[in-house]
Every structure is written in C-alpha cells, then in structure tokens.
Design a protein around this motif. Structure first.
Motif, PDB file in Angstrom:
ATOM      1  N   LEU A  16      58.803  51.626  53.615  1.00  0.00           N
ATOM      2  CA  LEU A  16      59.111  50.835  54.803  1.00  0.00           C
ATOM      3  C   LEU A  16      60.098  49.707  54.493  1.00  0.00           C
ATOM      4  O   LEU A  16      60.866  49.285  55.365  1.00  0.00           O
ATOM      5  CB  LEU A  16      57.820  50.260  55.392  1.00  0.00           C
ATOM      6  N   TRP A  17      60.095  49.241  53.270  1.00  0.00           N
ATOM      7  CA  TRP A  17      61.049  48.205  52.863  1.00  0.00           C
ATOM      8  C   TRP A  17      62.487  48.667  53.138  1.00  0.00           C
ATOM      9  O   TRP A  17      63.340  47.886  53.520  1.00  0.00           O
ATOM     10  CB  TRP A  17      60.867  47.901  51.374  1.00  0.00           C
ATOM     11  N   TRP A  18      62.747  49.951  52.936  1.00  0.00           N
ATOM     12  CA  TRP A  18      64.086  50.514  53.138  1.00  0.00           C
ATOM     13  C   TRP A  18      64.232  51.196  54.492  1.00  0.00           C
ATOM     14  O   TRP A  18      65.352  51.484  54.921  1.00  0.00           O
ATOM     15  CB  TRP A  18      64.384  51.538  52.034  1.00  0.00           C
ATOM     16  N   ASN A  19      63.108  51.462  55.149  1.00  0.00           N
ATOM     17  CA  ASN A  19      63.115  52.164  56.431  1.00  0.00           C
ATOM     18  C   ASN A  19      63.083  51.207  57.629  1.00  0.00           C
ATOM     19  O   ASN A  19      63.338  51.617  58.764  1.00  0.00           O
ATOM     20  CB  ASN A  19      61.903  53.115  56.494  1.00  0.00           C
ATOM     21  N   ALA A  20      62.788  49.914  57.370  1.00  0.00           N
ATOM     22  CA  ALA A  20      62.734  48.932  58.461  1.00  0.00           C
ATOM     23  C   ALA A  20      64.114  48.768  59.087  1.00  0.00           C
ATOM     24  O   ALA A  20      65.138  48.974  58.421  1.00  0.00           O
ATOM     25  CB  ALA A  20      62.225  47.596  57.933  1.00  0.00           C
ATOM     26  N   PRO A  21      64.170  48.408  60.377  1.00  0.00           N
ATOM     27  CA  PRO A  21      65.472  48.297  61.068  1.00  0.00           C
ATOM     28  C   PRO A  21      66.407  47.295  60.384  1.00  0.00           C
ATOM     29  O   PRO A  21      65.956  46.193  60.055  1.00  0.00           O
ATOM     30  CB  PRO A  21      65.084  47.811  62.459  1.00  0.00           C
ATOM     31  N   PRO A  22      67.669  47.653  60.173  1.00  0.00           N
ATOM     32  CA  PRO A  22      68.266  48.989  60.347  1.00  0.00           C
ATOM     33  C   PRO A  22      67.953  49.872  59.141  1.00  0.00           C
ATOM     34  O   PRO A  22      68.184  49.475  58.002  1.00  0.00           O
ATOM     35  CB  PRO A  22      69.759  48.688  60.447  1.00  0.00           C
ATOM     36  N   ALA A  23      67.433  51.051  59.399  1.00  0.00           N
ATOM     37  CA  ALA A  23      66.964  51.935  58.331  1.00  0.00           C
ATOM     38  C   ALA A  23      68.114  52.439  57.467  1.00  0.00           C
ATOM     39  O   ALA A  23      69.160  52.828  57.976  1.00  0.00           O
ATOM     40  CB  ALA A  23      66.227  53.123  58.929  1.00  0.00           C
ATOM     41  N   ARG A  24      67.888  52.423  56.156  1.00  0.00           N
ATOM     42  CA  ARG A  24      68.848  53.021  55.228  1.00  0.00           C
ATOM     43  C   ARG A  24      68.477  54.453  54.897  1.00  0.00           C
ATOM     44  O   ARG A  24      69.259  55.160  54.247  1.00  0.00           O
ATOM     45  CB  ARG A  24      68.923  52.177  53.964  1.00  0.00           C
TER      46      ARG A  24
ATOM     47  N   LEU B 170      73.643  57.398  68.134  1.00  0.00           N
ATOM     48  CA  LEU B 170      74.804  58.101  67.578  1.00  0.00           C
ATOM     49  C   LEU B 170      75.279  57.447  66.281  1.00  0.00           C
ATOM     50  O   LEU B 170      75.801  58.118  65.394  1.00  0.00           O
ATOM     51  CB  LEU B 170      75.932  58.147  68.606  1.00  0.00           C
ATOM     52  N   SER B 171      75.092  56.135  66.192  1.00  0.00           N
ATOM     53  CA  SER B 171      75.517  55.422  64.979  1.00  0.00           C
ATOM     54  C   SER B 171      74.642  55.761  63.772  1.00  0.00           C
ATOM     55  O   SER B 171      75.001  55.469  62.633  1.00  0.00           O
ATOM     56  CB  SER B 171      75.491  53.914  65.225  1.00  0.00           C
ATOM     57  N   LYS B 172      73.482  56.378  64.019  1.00  0.00           N
ATOM     58  CA  LYS B 172      72.567  56.711  62.924  1.00  0.00           C
ATOM     59  C   LYS B 172      72.892  58.057  62.287  1.00  0.00           C
ATOM     60  O   LYS B 172      72.277  58.424  61.278  1.00  0.00           O
ATOM     61  CB  LYS B 172      71.124  56.733  63.441  1.00  0.00           C
ATOM     62  N   LYS B 173      73.808  58.793  62.887  1.00  0.00           N
ATOM     63  CA  LYS B 173      74.144  60.102  62.340  1.00  0.00           C
ATOM     64  C   LYS B 173      74.662  59.964  60.914  1.00  0.00           C
ATOM     65  O   LYS B 173      75.504  59.115  60.624  1.00  0.00           O
ATOM     66  CB  LYS B 173      75.201  60.789  63.215  1.00  0.00           C
ATOM     67  N   GLY B 174      74.143  60.785  60.033  1.00  0.00           N
ATOM     68  CA  GLY B 174      74.566  60.755  58.632  1.00  0.00           C
ATOM     69  C   GLY B 174      73.672  59.906  57.746  1.00  0.00           C
ATOM     70  O   GLY B 174      73.805  59.947  56.518  1.00  0.00           O
ATOM     71  N   THR B 175      72.740  59.129  58.347  1.00  0.00           N
ATOM     72  CA  THR B 175      71.796  58.358  57.531  1.00  0.00           C
ATOM     73  C   THR B 175      70.921  59.325  56.733  1.00  0.00           C
ATOM     74  O   THR B 175      70.419  60.302  57.289  1.00  0.00           O
ATOM     75  CB  THR B 175      70.900  57.472  58.421  1.00  0.00           C
ATOM     76  N   PRO B 176      70.744  59.090  55.432  1.00  0.00           N
ATOM     77  CA  PRO B 176      69.942  60.012  54.622  1.00  0.00           C
ATOM     78  C   PRO B 176      68.558  60.241  55.226  1.00  0.00           C
ATOM     79  O   PRO B 176      67.927  59.310  55.729  1.00  0.00           O
ATOM     80  CB  PRO B 176      69.843  59.302  53.272  1.00  0.00           C
ATOM     81  N   THR B 177      68.099  61.478  55.184  1.00  0.00           N
ATOM     82  CA  THR B 177      66.785  61.822  55.705  1.00  0.00           C
ATOM     83  C   THR B 177      65.958  62.480  54.601  1.00  0.00           C
ATOM     84  O   THR B 177      66.354  62.469  53.443  1.00  0.00           O
ATOM     85  CB  THR B 177      66.913  62.738  56.940  1.00  0.00           C
ATOM     86  N   MET B 178      64.818  63.017  54.936  1.00  0.00           N
ATOM     87  CA  MET B 178      63.853  63.593  53.982  1.00  0.00           C
ATOM     88  C   MET B 178      63.283  62.533  53.054  1.00  0.00           C
ATOM     89  O   MET B 178      62.795  62.840  51.962  1.00  0.00           O
ATOM     90  CB  MET B 178      64.475  64.725  53.148  1.00  0.00           C
TER      91      MET B 178
ATOM     92  N   TYR C  44      72.858  64.857  52.647  1.00  0.00           N
ATOM     93  CA  TYR C  44      71.617  65.137  53.365  1.00  0.00           C
ATOM     94  C   TYR C  44      71.415  64.072  54.439  1.00  0.00           C
ATOM     95  O   TYR C  44      70.551  63.205  54.350  1.00  0.00           O
ATOM     96  CB  TYR C  44      70.422  65.133  52.406  1.00  0.00           C
ATOM     97  N   GLY C  45      72.256  64.140  55.474  1.00  0.00           N
ATOM     98  CA  GLY C  45      72.215  63.132  56.527  1.00  0.00           C
ATOM     99  C   GLY C  45      71.538  63.620  57.788  1.00  0.00           C
ATOM    100  O   GLY C  45      71.456  64.817  58.065  1.00  0.00           O
ATOM    101  N   GLN C  46      71.054  62.667  58.576  1.00  0.00           N
ATOM    102  CA  GLN C  46      70.357  62.961  59.822  1.00  0.00           C
ATOM    103  C   GLN C  46      71.318  63.475  60.892  1.00  0.00           C
ATOM    104  O   GLN C  46      72.404  62.929  61.082  1.00  0.00           O
ATOM    105  CB  GLN C  46      69.672  61.686  60.344  1.00  0.00           C
ATOM    106  N   GLU C  47      70.904  64.543  61.577  1.00  0.00           N
ATOM    107  CA  GLU C  47      71.612  65.012  62.762  1.00  0.00           C
ATOM    108  C   GLU C  47      70.972  64.374  63.993  1.00  0.00           C
ATOM    109  O   GLU C  47      69.754  64.187  64.033  1.00  0.00           O
ATOM    110  CB  GLU C  47      71.556  66.537  62.870  1.00  0.00           C
ATOM    111  N   VAL C  48      71.770  64.035  64.979  1.00  0.00           N
ATOM    112  CA  VAL C  48      71.279  63.311  66.155  1.00  0.00           C
ATOM    113  C   VAL C  48      71.415  64.178  67.391  1.00  0.00           C
ATOM    114  O   VAL C  48      72.433  64.855  67.589  1.00  0.00           O
ATOM    115  CB  VAL C  48      72.071  61.992  66.350  1.00  0.00           C
ATOM    116  N   ARG C  49      70.383  64.152  68.254  1.00  0.00           N
ATOM    117  CA  ARG C  49      70.411  64.904  69.507  1.00  0.00           C
ATOM    118  C   ARG C  49      71.510  64.369  70.426  1.00  0.00           C
ATOM    119  O   ARG C  49      71.672  63.163  70.587  1.00  0.00           O
ATOM    120  CB  ARG C  49      69.065  64.770  70.243  1.00  0.00           C
TER     121      ARG C  49
END
Length: 352
Positions: free
Chosen positions: A241-249, A44-52, A31-36
C-alpha cells in the motif's frame, strides 16, 4: 504473539522493499495496465502503470509465514496451510488473467467463464481439504455455544457445505476484485478486515474449547496460526500500500484482488465466522451490491441507478476527487470492521 509479530514484520519488510523492484522489472517488460474505454476519463492517465503487483505481497506473505515458523521452531498447521493454499491458488488464476491482458494488450483477460471455472476448481479443492481435516472434533450442537450467528459447517451435509464454501470463495474474491478500482482502495479496505482477523484469532486462542473448556469458548482449530496468516498477509499488504496509495505507482491486478478475497473467505471458514465476514468486509459487500443493483435494474427497466458501477466510479463521475473517495471508503471499511468485532465480542460475553 511472537509468531504474529514476526510474520507481520517480515511481510511488511519484504513487500516494502520488493515492490519497487517489481515496479522497475514490470516497467522494463512493459507489464502495464490496460484501461477500459468506457471508464472514467481520469483513468486514461493510468494506462501503462505496472500491474500484477499482487505477486509481491502474496510471495511476501508466504515467506513471512515460513519465517515465523522457522524463527519459533513451531510446525505449520493444517488450517494455516489451507488458507495460504487458497490465497496462492486464486492468485494464480488472477495472474493468468493479468498476463492475458498484458499479452493481448486489452482490458479483458480471461473470459468470465474461464475465470469462474478457475475459482471453482481452487475452491472445490479447498472445500474437500477442509472436510478432510475438520475444524471441530465430534461435538454436539448443544456443546457448540459460540459459533457466530450459527455459521455453516459440514454438519449441513457434504453437498450443501461444499456449495456454501464455493459461494463464499467466488463471492468474496469477486467482491475484492470489484473494490479494486481506485488507487489504494482495495488495499486499505482489505487491510482493516485482516487486522480484525488477527484480533479474532487471538481471542479464539484465549477462549478455545480444545485447550480451555469453559462456558463461553470456541471450537476452532489452530486459531493462533490463523492469526499468523492474517498478520503475514496484512504486513505484506501494508508494504504494498505504501506504493499503491494515490497516485499509485503499481496496481495489484487480479493477481492481488482474487488472492485477497481468497484469504478473507479462507479465514472466515476456518475461524467459523463466515456470516460475520459479511459485516467485517462490509465495504466490499456494498460495492458488490451496487453492481448487482445496477445490472438488475438496467435489465428490468433499461435505466441506471448509478452513473457507473461499481459504486466508487459513480462518485468519480459526480466530481469527487479520487483521494476523497478512497479515504471516505477506508473510513467506512474501518467502521464495518469495528462493528463486526463488536458483534463478535458481544456474542462471547457471558449471559446472565
């Protein structure tokens, strides 16, 4: 105060511990992020990072609210349940949007019309329930001395009030959604507004016309429980936010951003601070206005005002580091919340 502390603490703990479990689960399931393709190249490096990831703090907030009432043996209130319903309903619309993105492996989930329809349906149910359980009990305009900036209530007519509620819900859920473009940006900006509503609920409780009729008081139903709701969501959001802060996991996705926008709109409507929310959530409003300006100016002239909209991407393309943008926007969000609280207090101050 006990309810507020328990709700915030339970929400924080559940989200802090639950988010890494969600990261592992979503990663295993892909369940990874798709990037525009037309977005900033750094994304582009964020593609595949878990979302939802919004599912975690939404569930954490719901459980935290329940835990606070179980611990104190106080029954939940209509106002608190209404706001939580709005959060969960819009979160479900966002979840469907996120799932379609993952299933079809594209950056577009629900079509704009389908997403708007989902928001309108949830908002319409909320509006009907708000009118079914009115906030103010048979007072006259002369008695209602502290309705911030004369916010709108059912007195303006059922049709116009319903329309106004829908504008609030759709507007702010989309505003938070547009703000959610960089790691931790929407989480931090929304947390400041939720913190403000914890204070507003407490202040309205201490100066409530229903229990303590005075020269300067608020005709607001269930102010303490609304502060509990704000604290429960705030705790869950900080843990996330602990896990979402840059760089987000993990990213909150539309599941989280639509739910958060619903919470803000619901709190504003039930605390009767609807127009004040425009100031409290000023960072989200500014970002939304940047999109409106960009689209409107381009349609009229064929030229762009910003290098890219929403506004945070404009600064990315100017060369600002992502963490610099996020921290500076957090500072602006904090200033907006502080100004809003200041105006809220100034209106309450006894007039000489």
């Amino acid at each position: 105060m006990t309810n507020i502390i328990i709700a915030g603490a339970v929400g924080l703990i559940l989200s802090m511990l639950g988010t890494p479990l969600a990261i592992r689960l979503f990663s295993r399931r892909g369940y990874g992020q798709e990037v525009r393709d037309d977005g900033p190249s750094a994304h582009l490096s964020k593609k595949g990072t878990p979302t939802m990831g919004g599912t975690v703090f939404v569930l954490a907030a719901l459980l935290a609210y329940a835990a606070s009432h179980l611990a104190t043996l106080e029954p939940p209130t209509v106002s608190g349940l209404l706001v939580l319903f709005l959060m969960a309903g819009l979160g479900a619309v966002g979840f469907l949007d996120d799932f379609i993105k993952i299933y079809k492996q594209r950056s577009l989930g629900l079509r704009s019309g389908a997403k708007a329809l989902g928001q309108l349906v949830v908002g319409a149910v909320f509006a009907v329930l708000v009118m079914r359980f009115p906030n103010v009990y048979g007072i006259t305009p002369a008695q209602d001395k502290l309705s911030f900036l004369r916010d709108f209530g059912p007195a303006i007519g059922i049709f116009f009030f319903t329309l106004w509620v829908l504008v609030m819900i759709v507007g702010f859920s989309n505003a938070v959604n547009l703000t959610d473009g960089l790691d931790g940006l929407a989480s931090g900006a929304t947390a400041t507004v939720l913190g403000a509503y914890v204070l507003i609920g407490n202040w309205q409780l201490r100066n409530n016309c229903i229990d303590n009729l005075g020269p300067n008081c608020y005709w607001v139903r269930d102010p303490l429980d609304l502060a509990v709701v704000a604290a429960a969501v705030l705790g869950g959001l900080i843990g996330f936010l602990w896990w979402n802060a840059p760089p987000a996991r993990i990213f909150m996705g539309d599941t989280g951003s639509l739910a958060l926008g619903g919470v803000l709109a619901g709190l504003a409507i039930t605390t009767r601070t609807q127009l004040l929310l425009i100031i409290l959530a000023g960072m989200c409003v500014i970002i939304t206005c940047s999109v409106i300006i960009q689209v409107g100016f381009f349609k009229m002239t064929g030229k762009r005002v910003f290098r890219m909209a929403p506004l945070q991407h404009h600064f990315e393309l100017k060369g600002w580091a992502e963490t610099t943008i996020v921290i500076r926007f957090w500072l602006i969000a904090g200033l907006c919340a502080a100004v809003g609280l200041g105006l809220f207090y100034v209106e309450w101050m006894p007039k000489s």
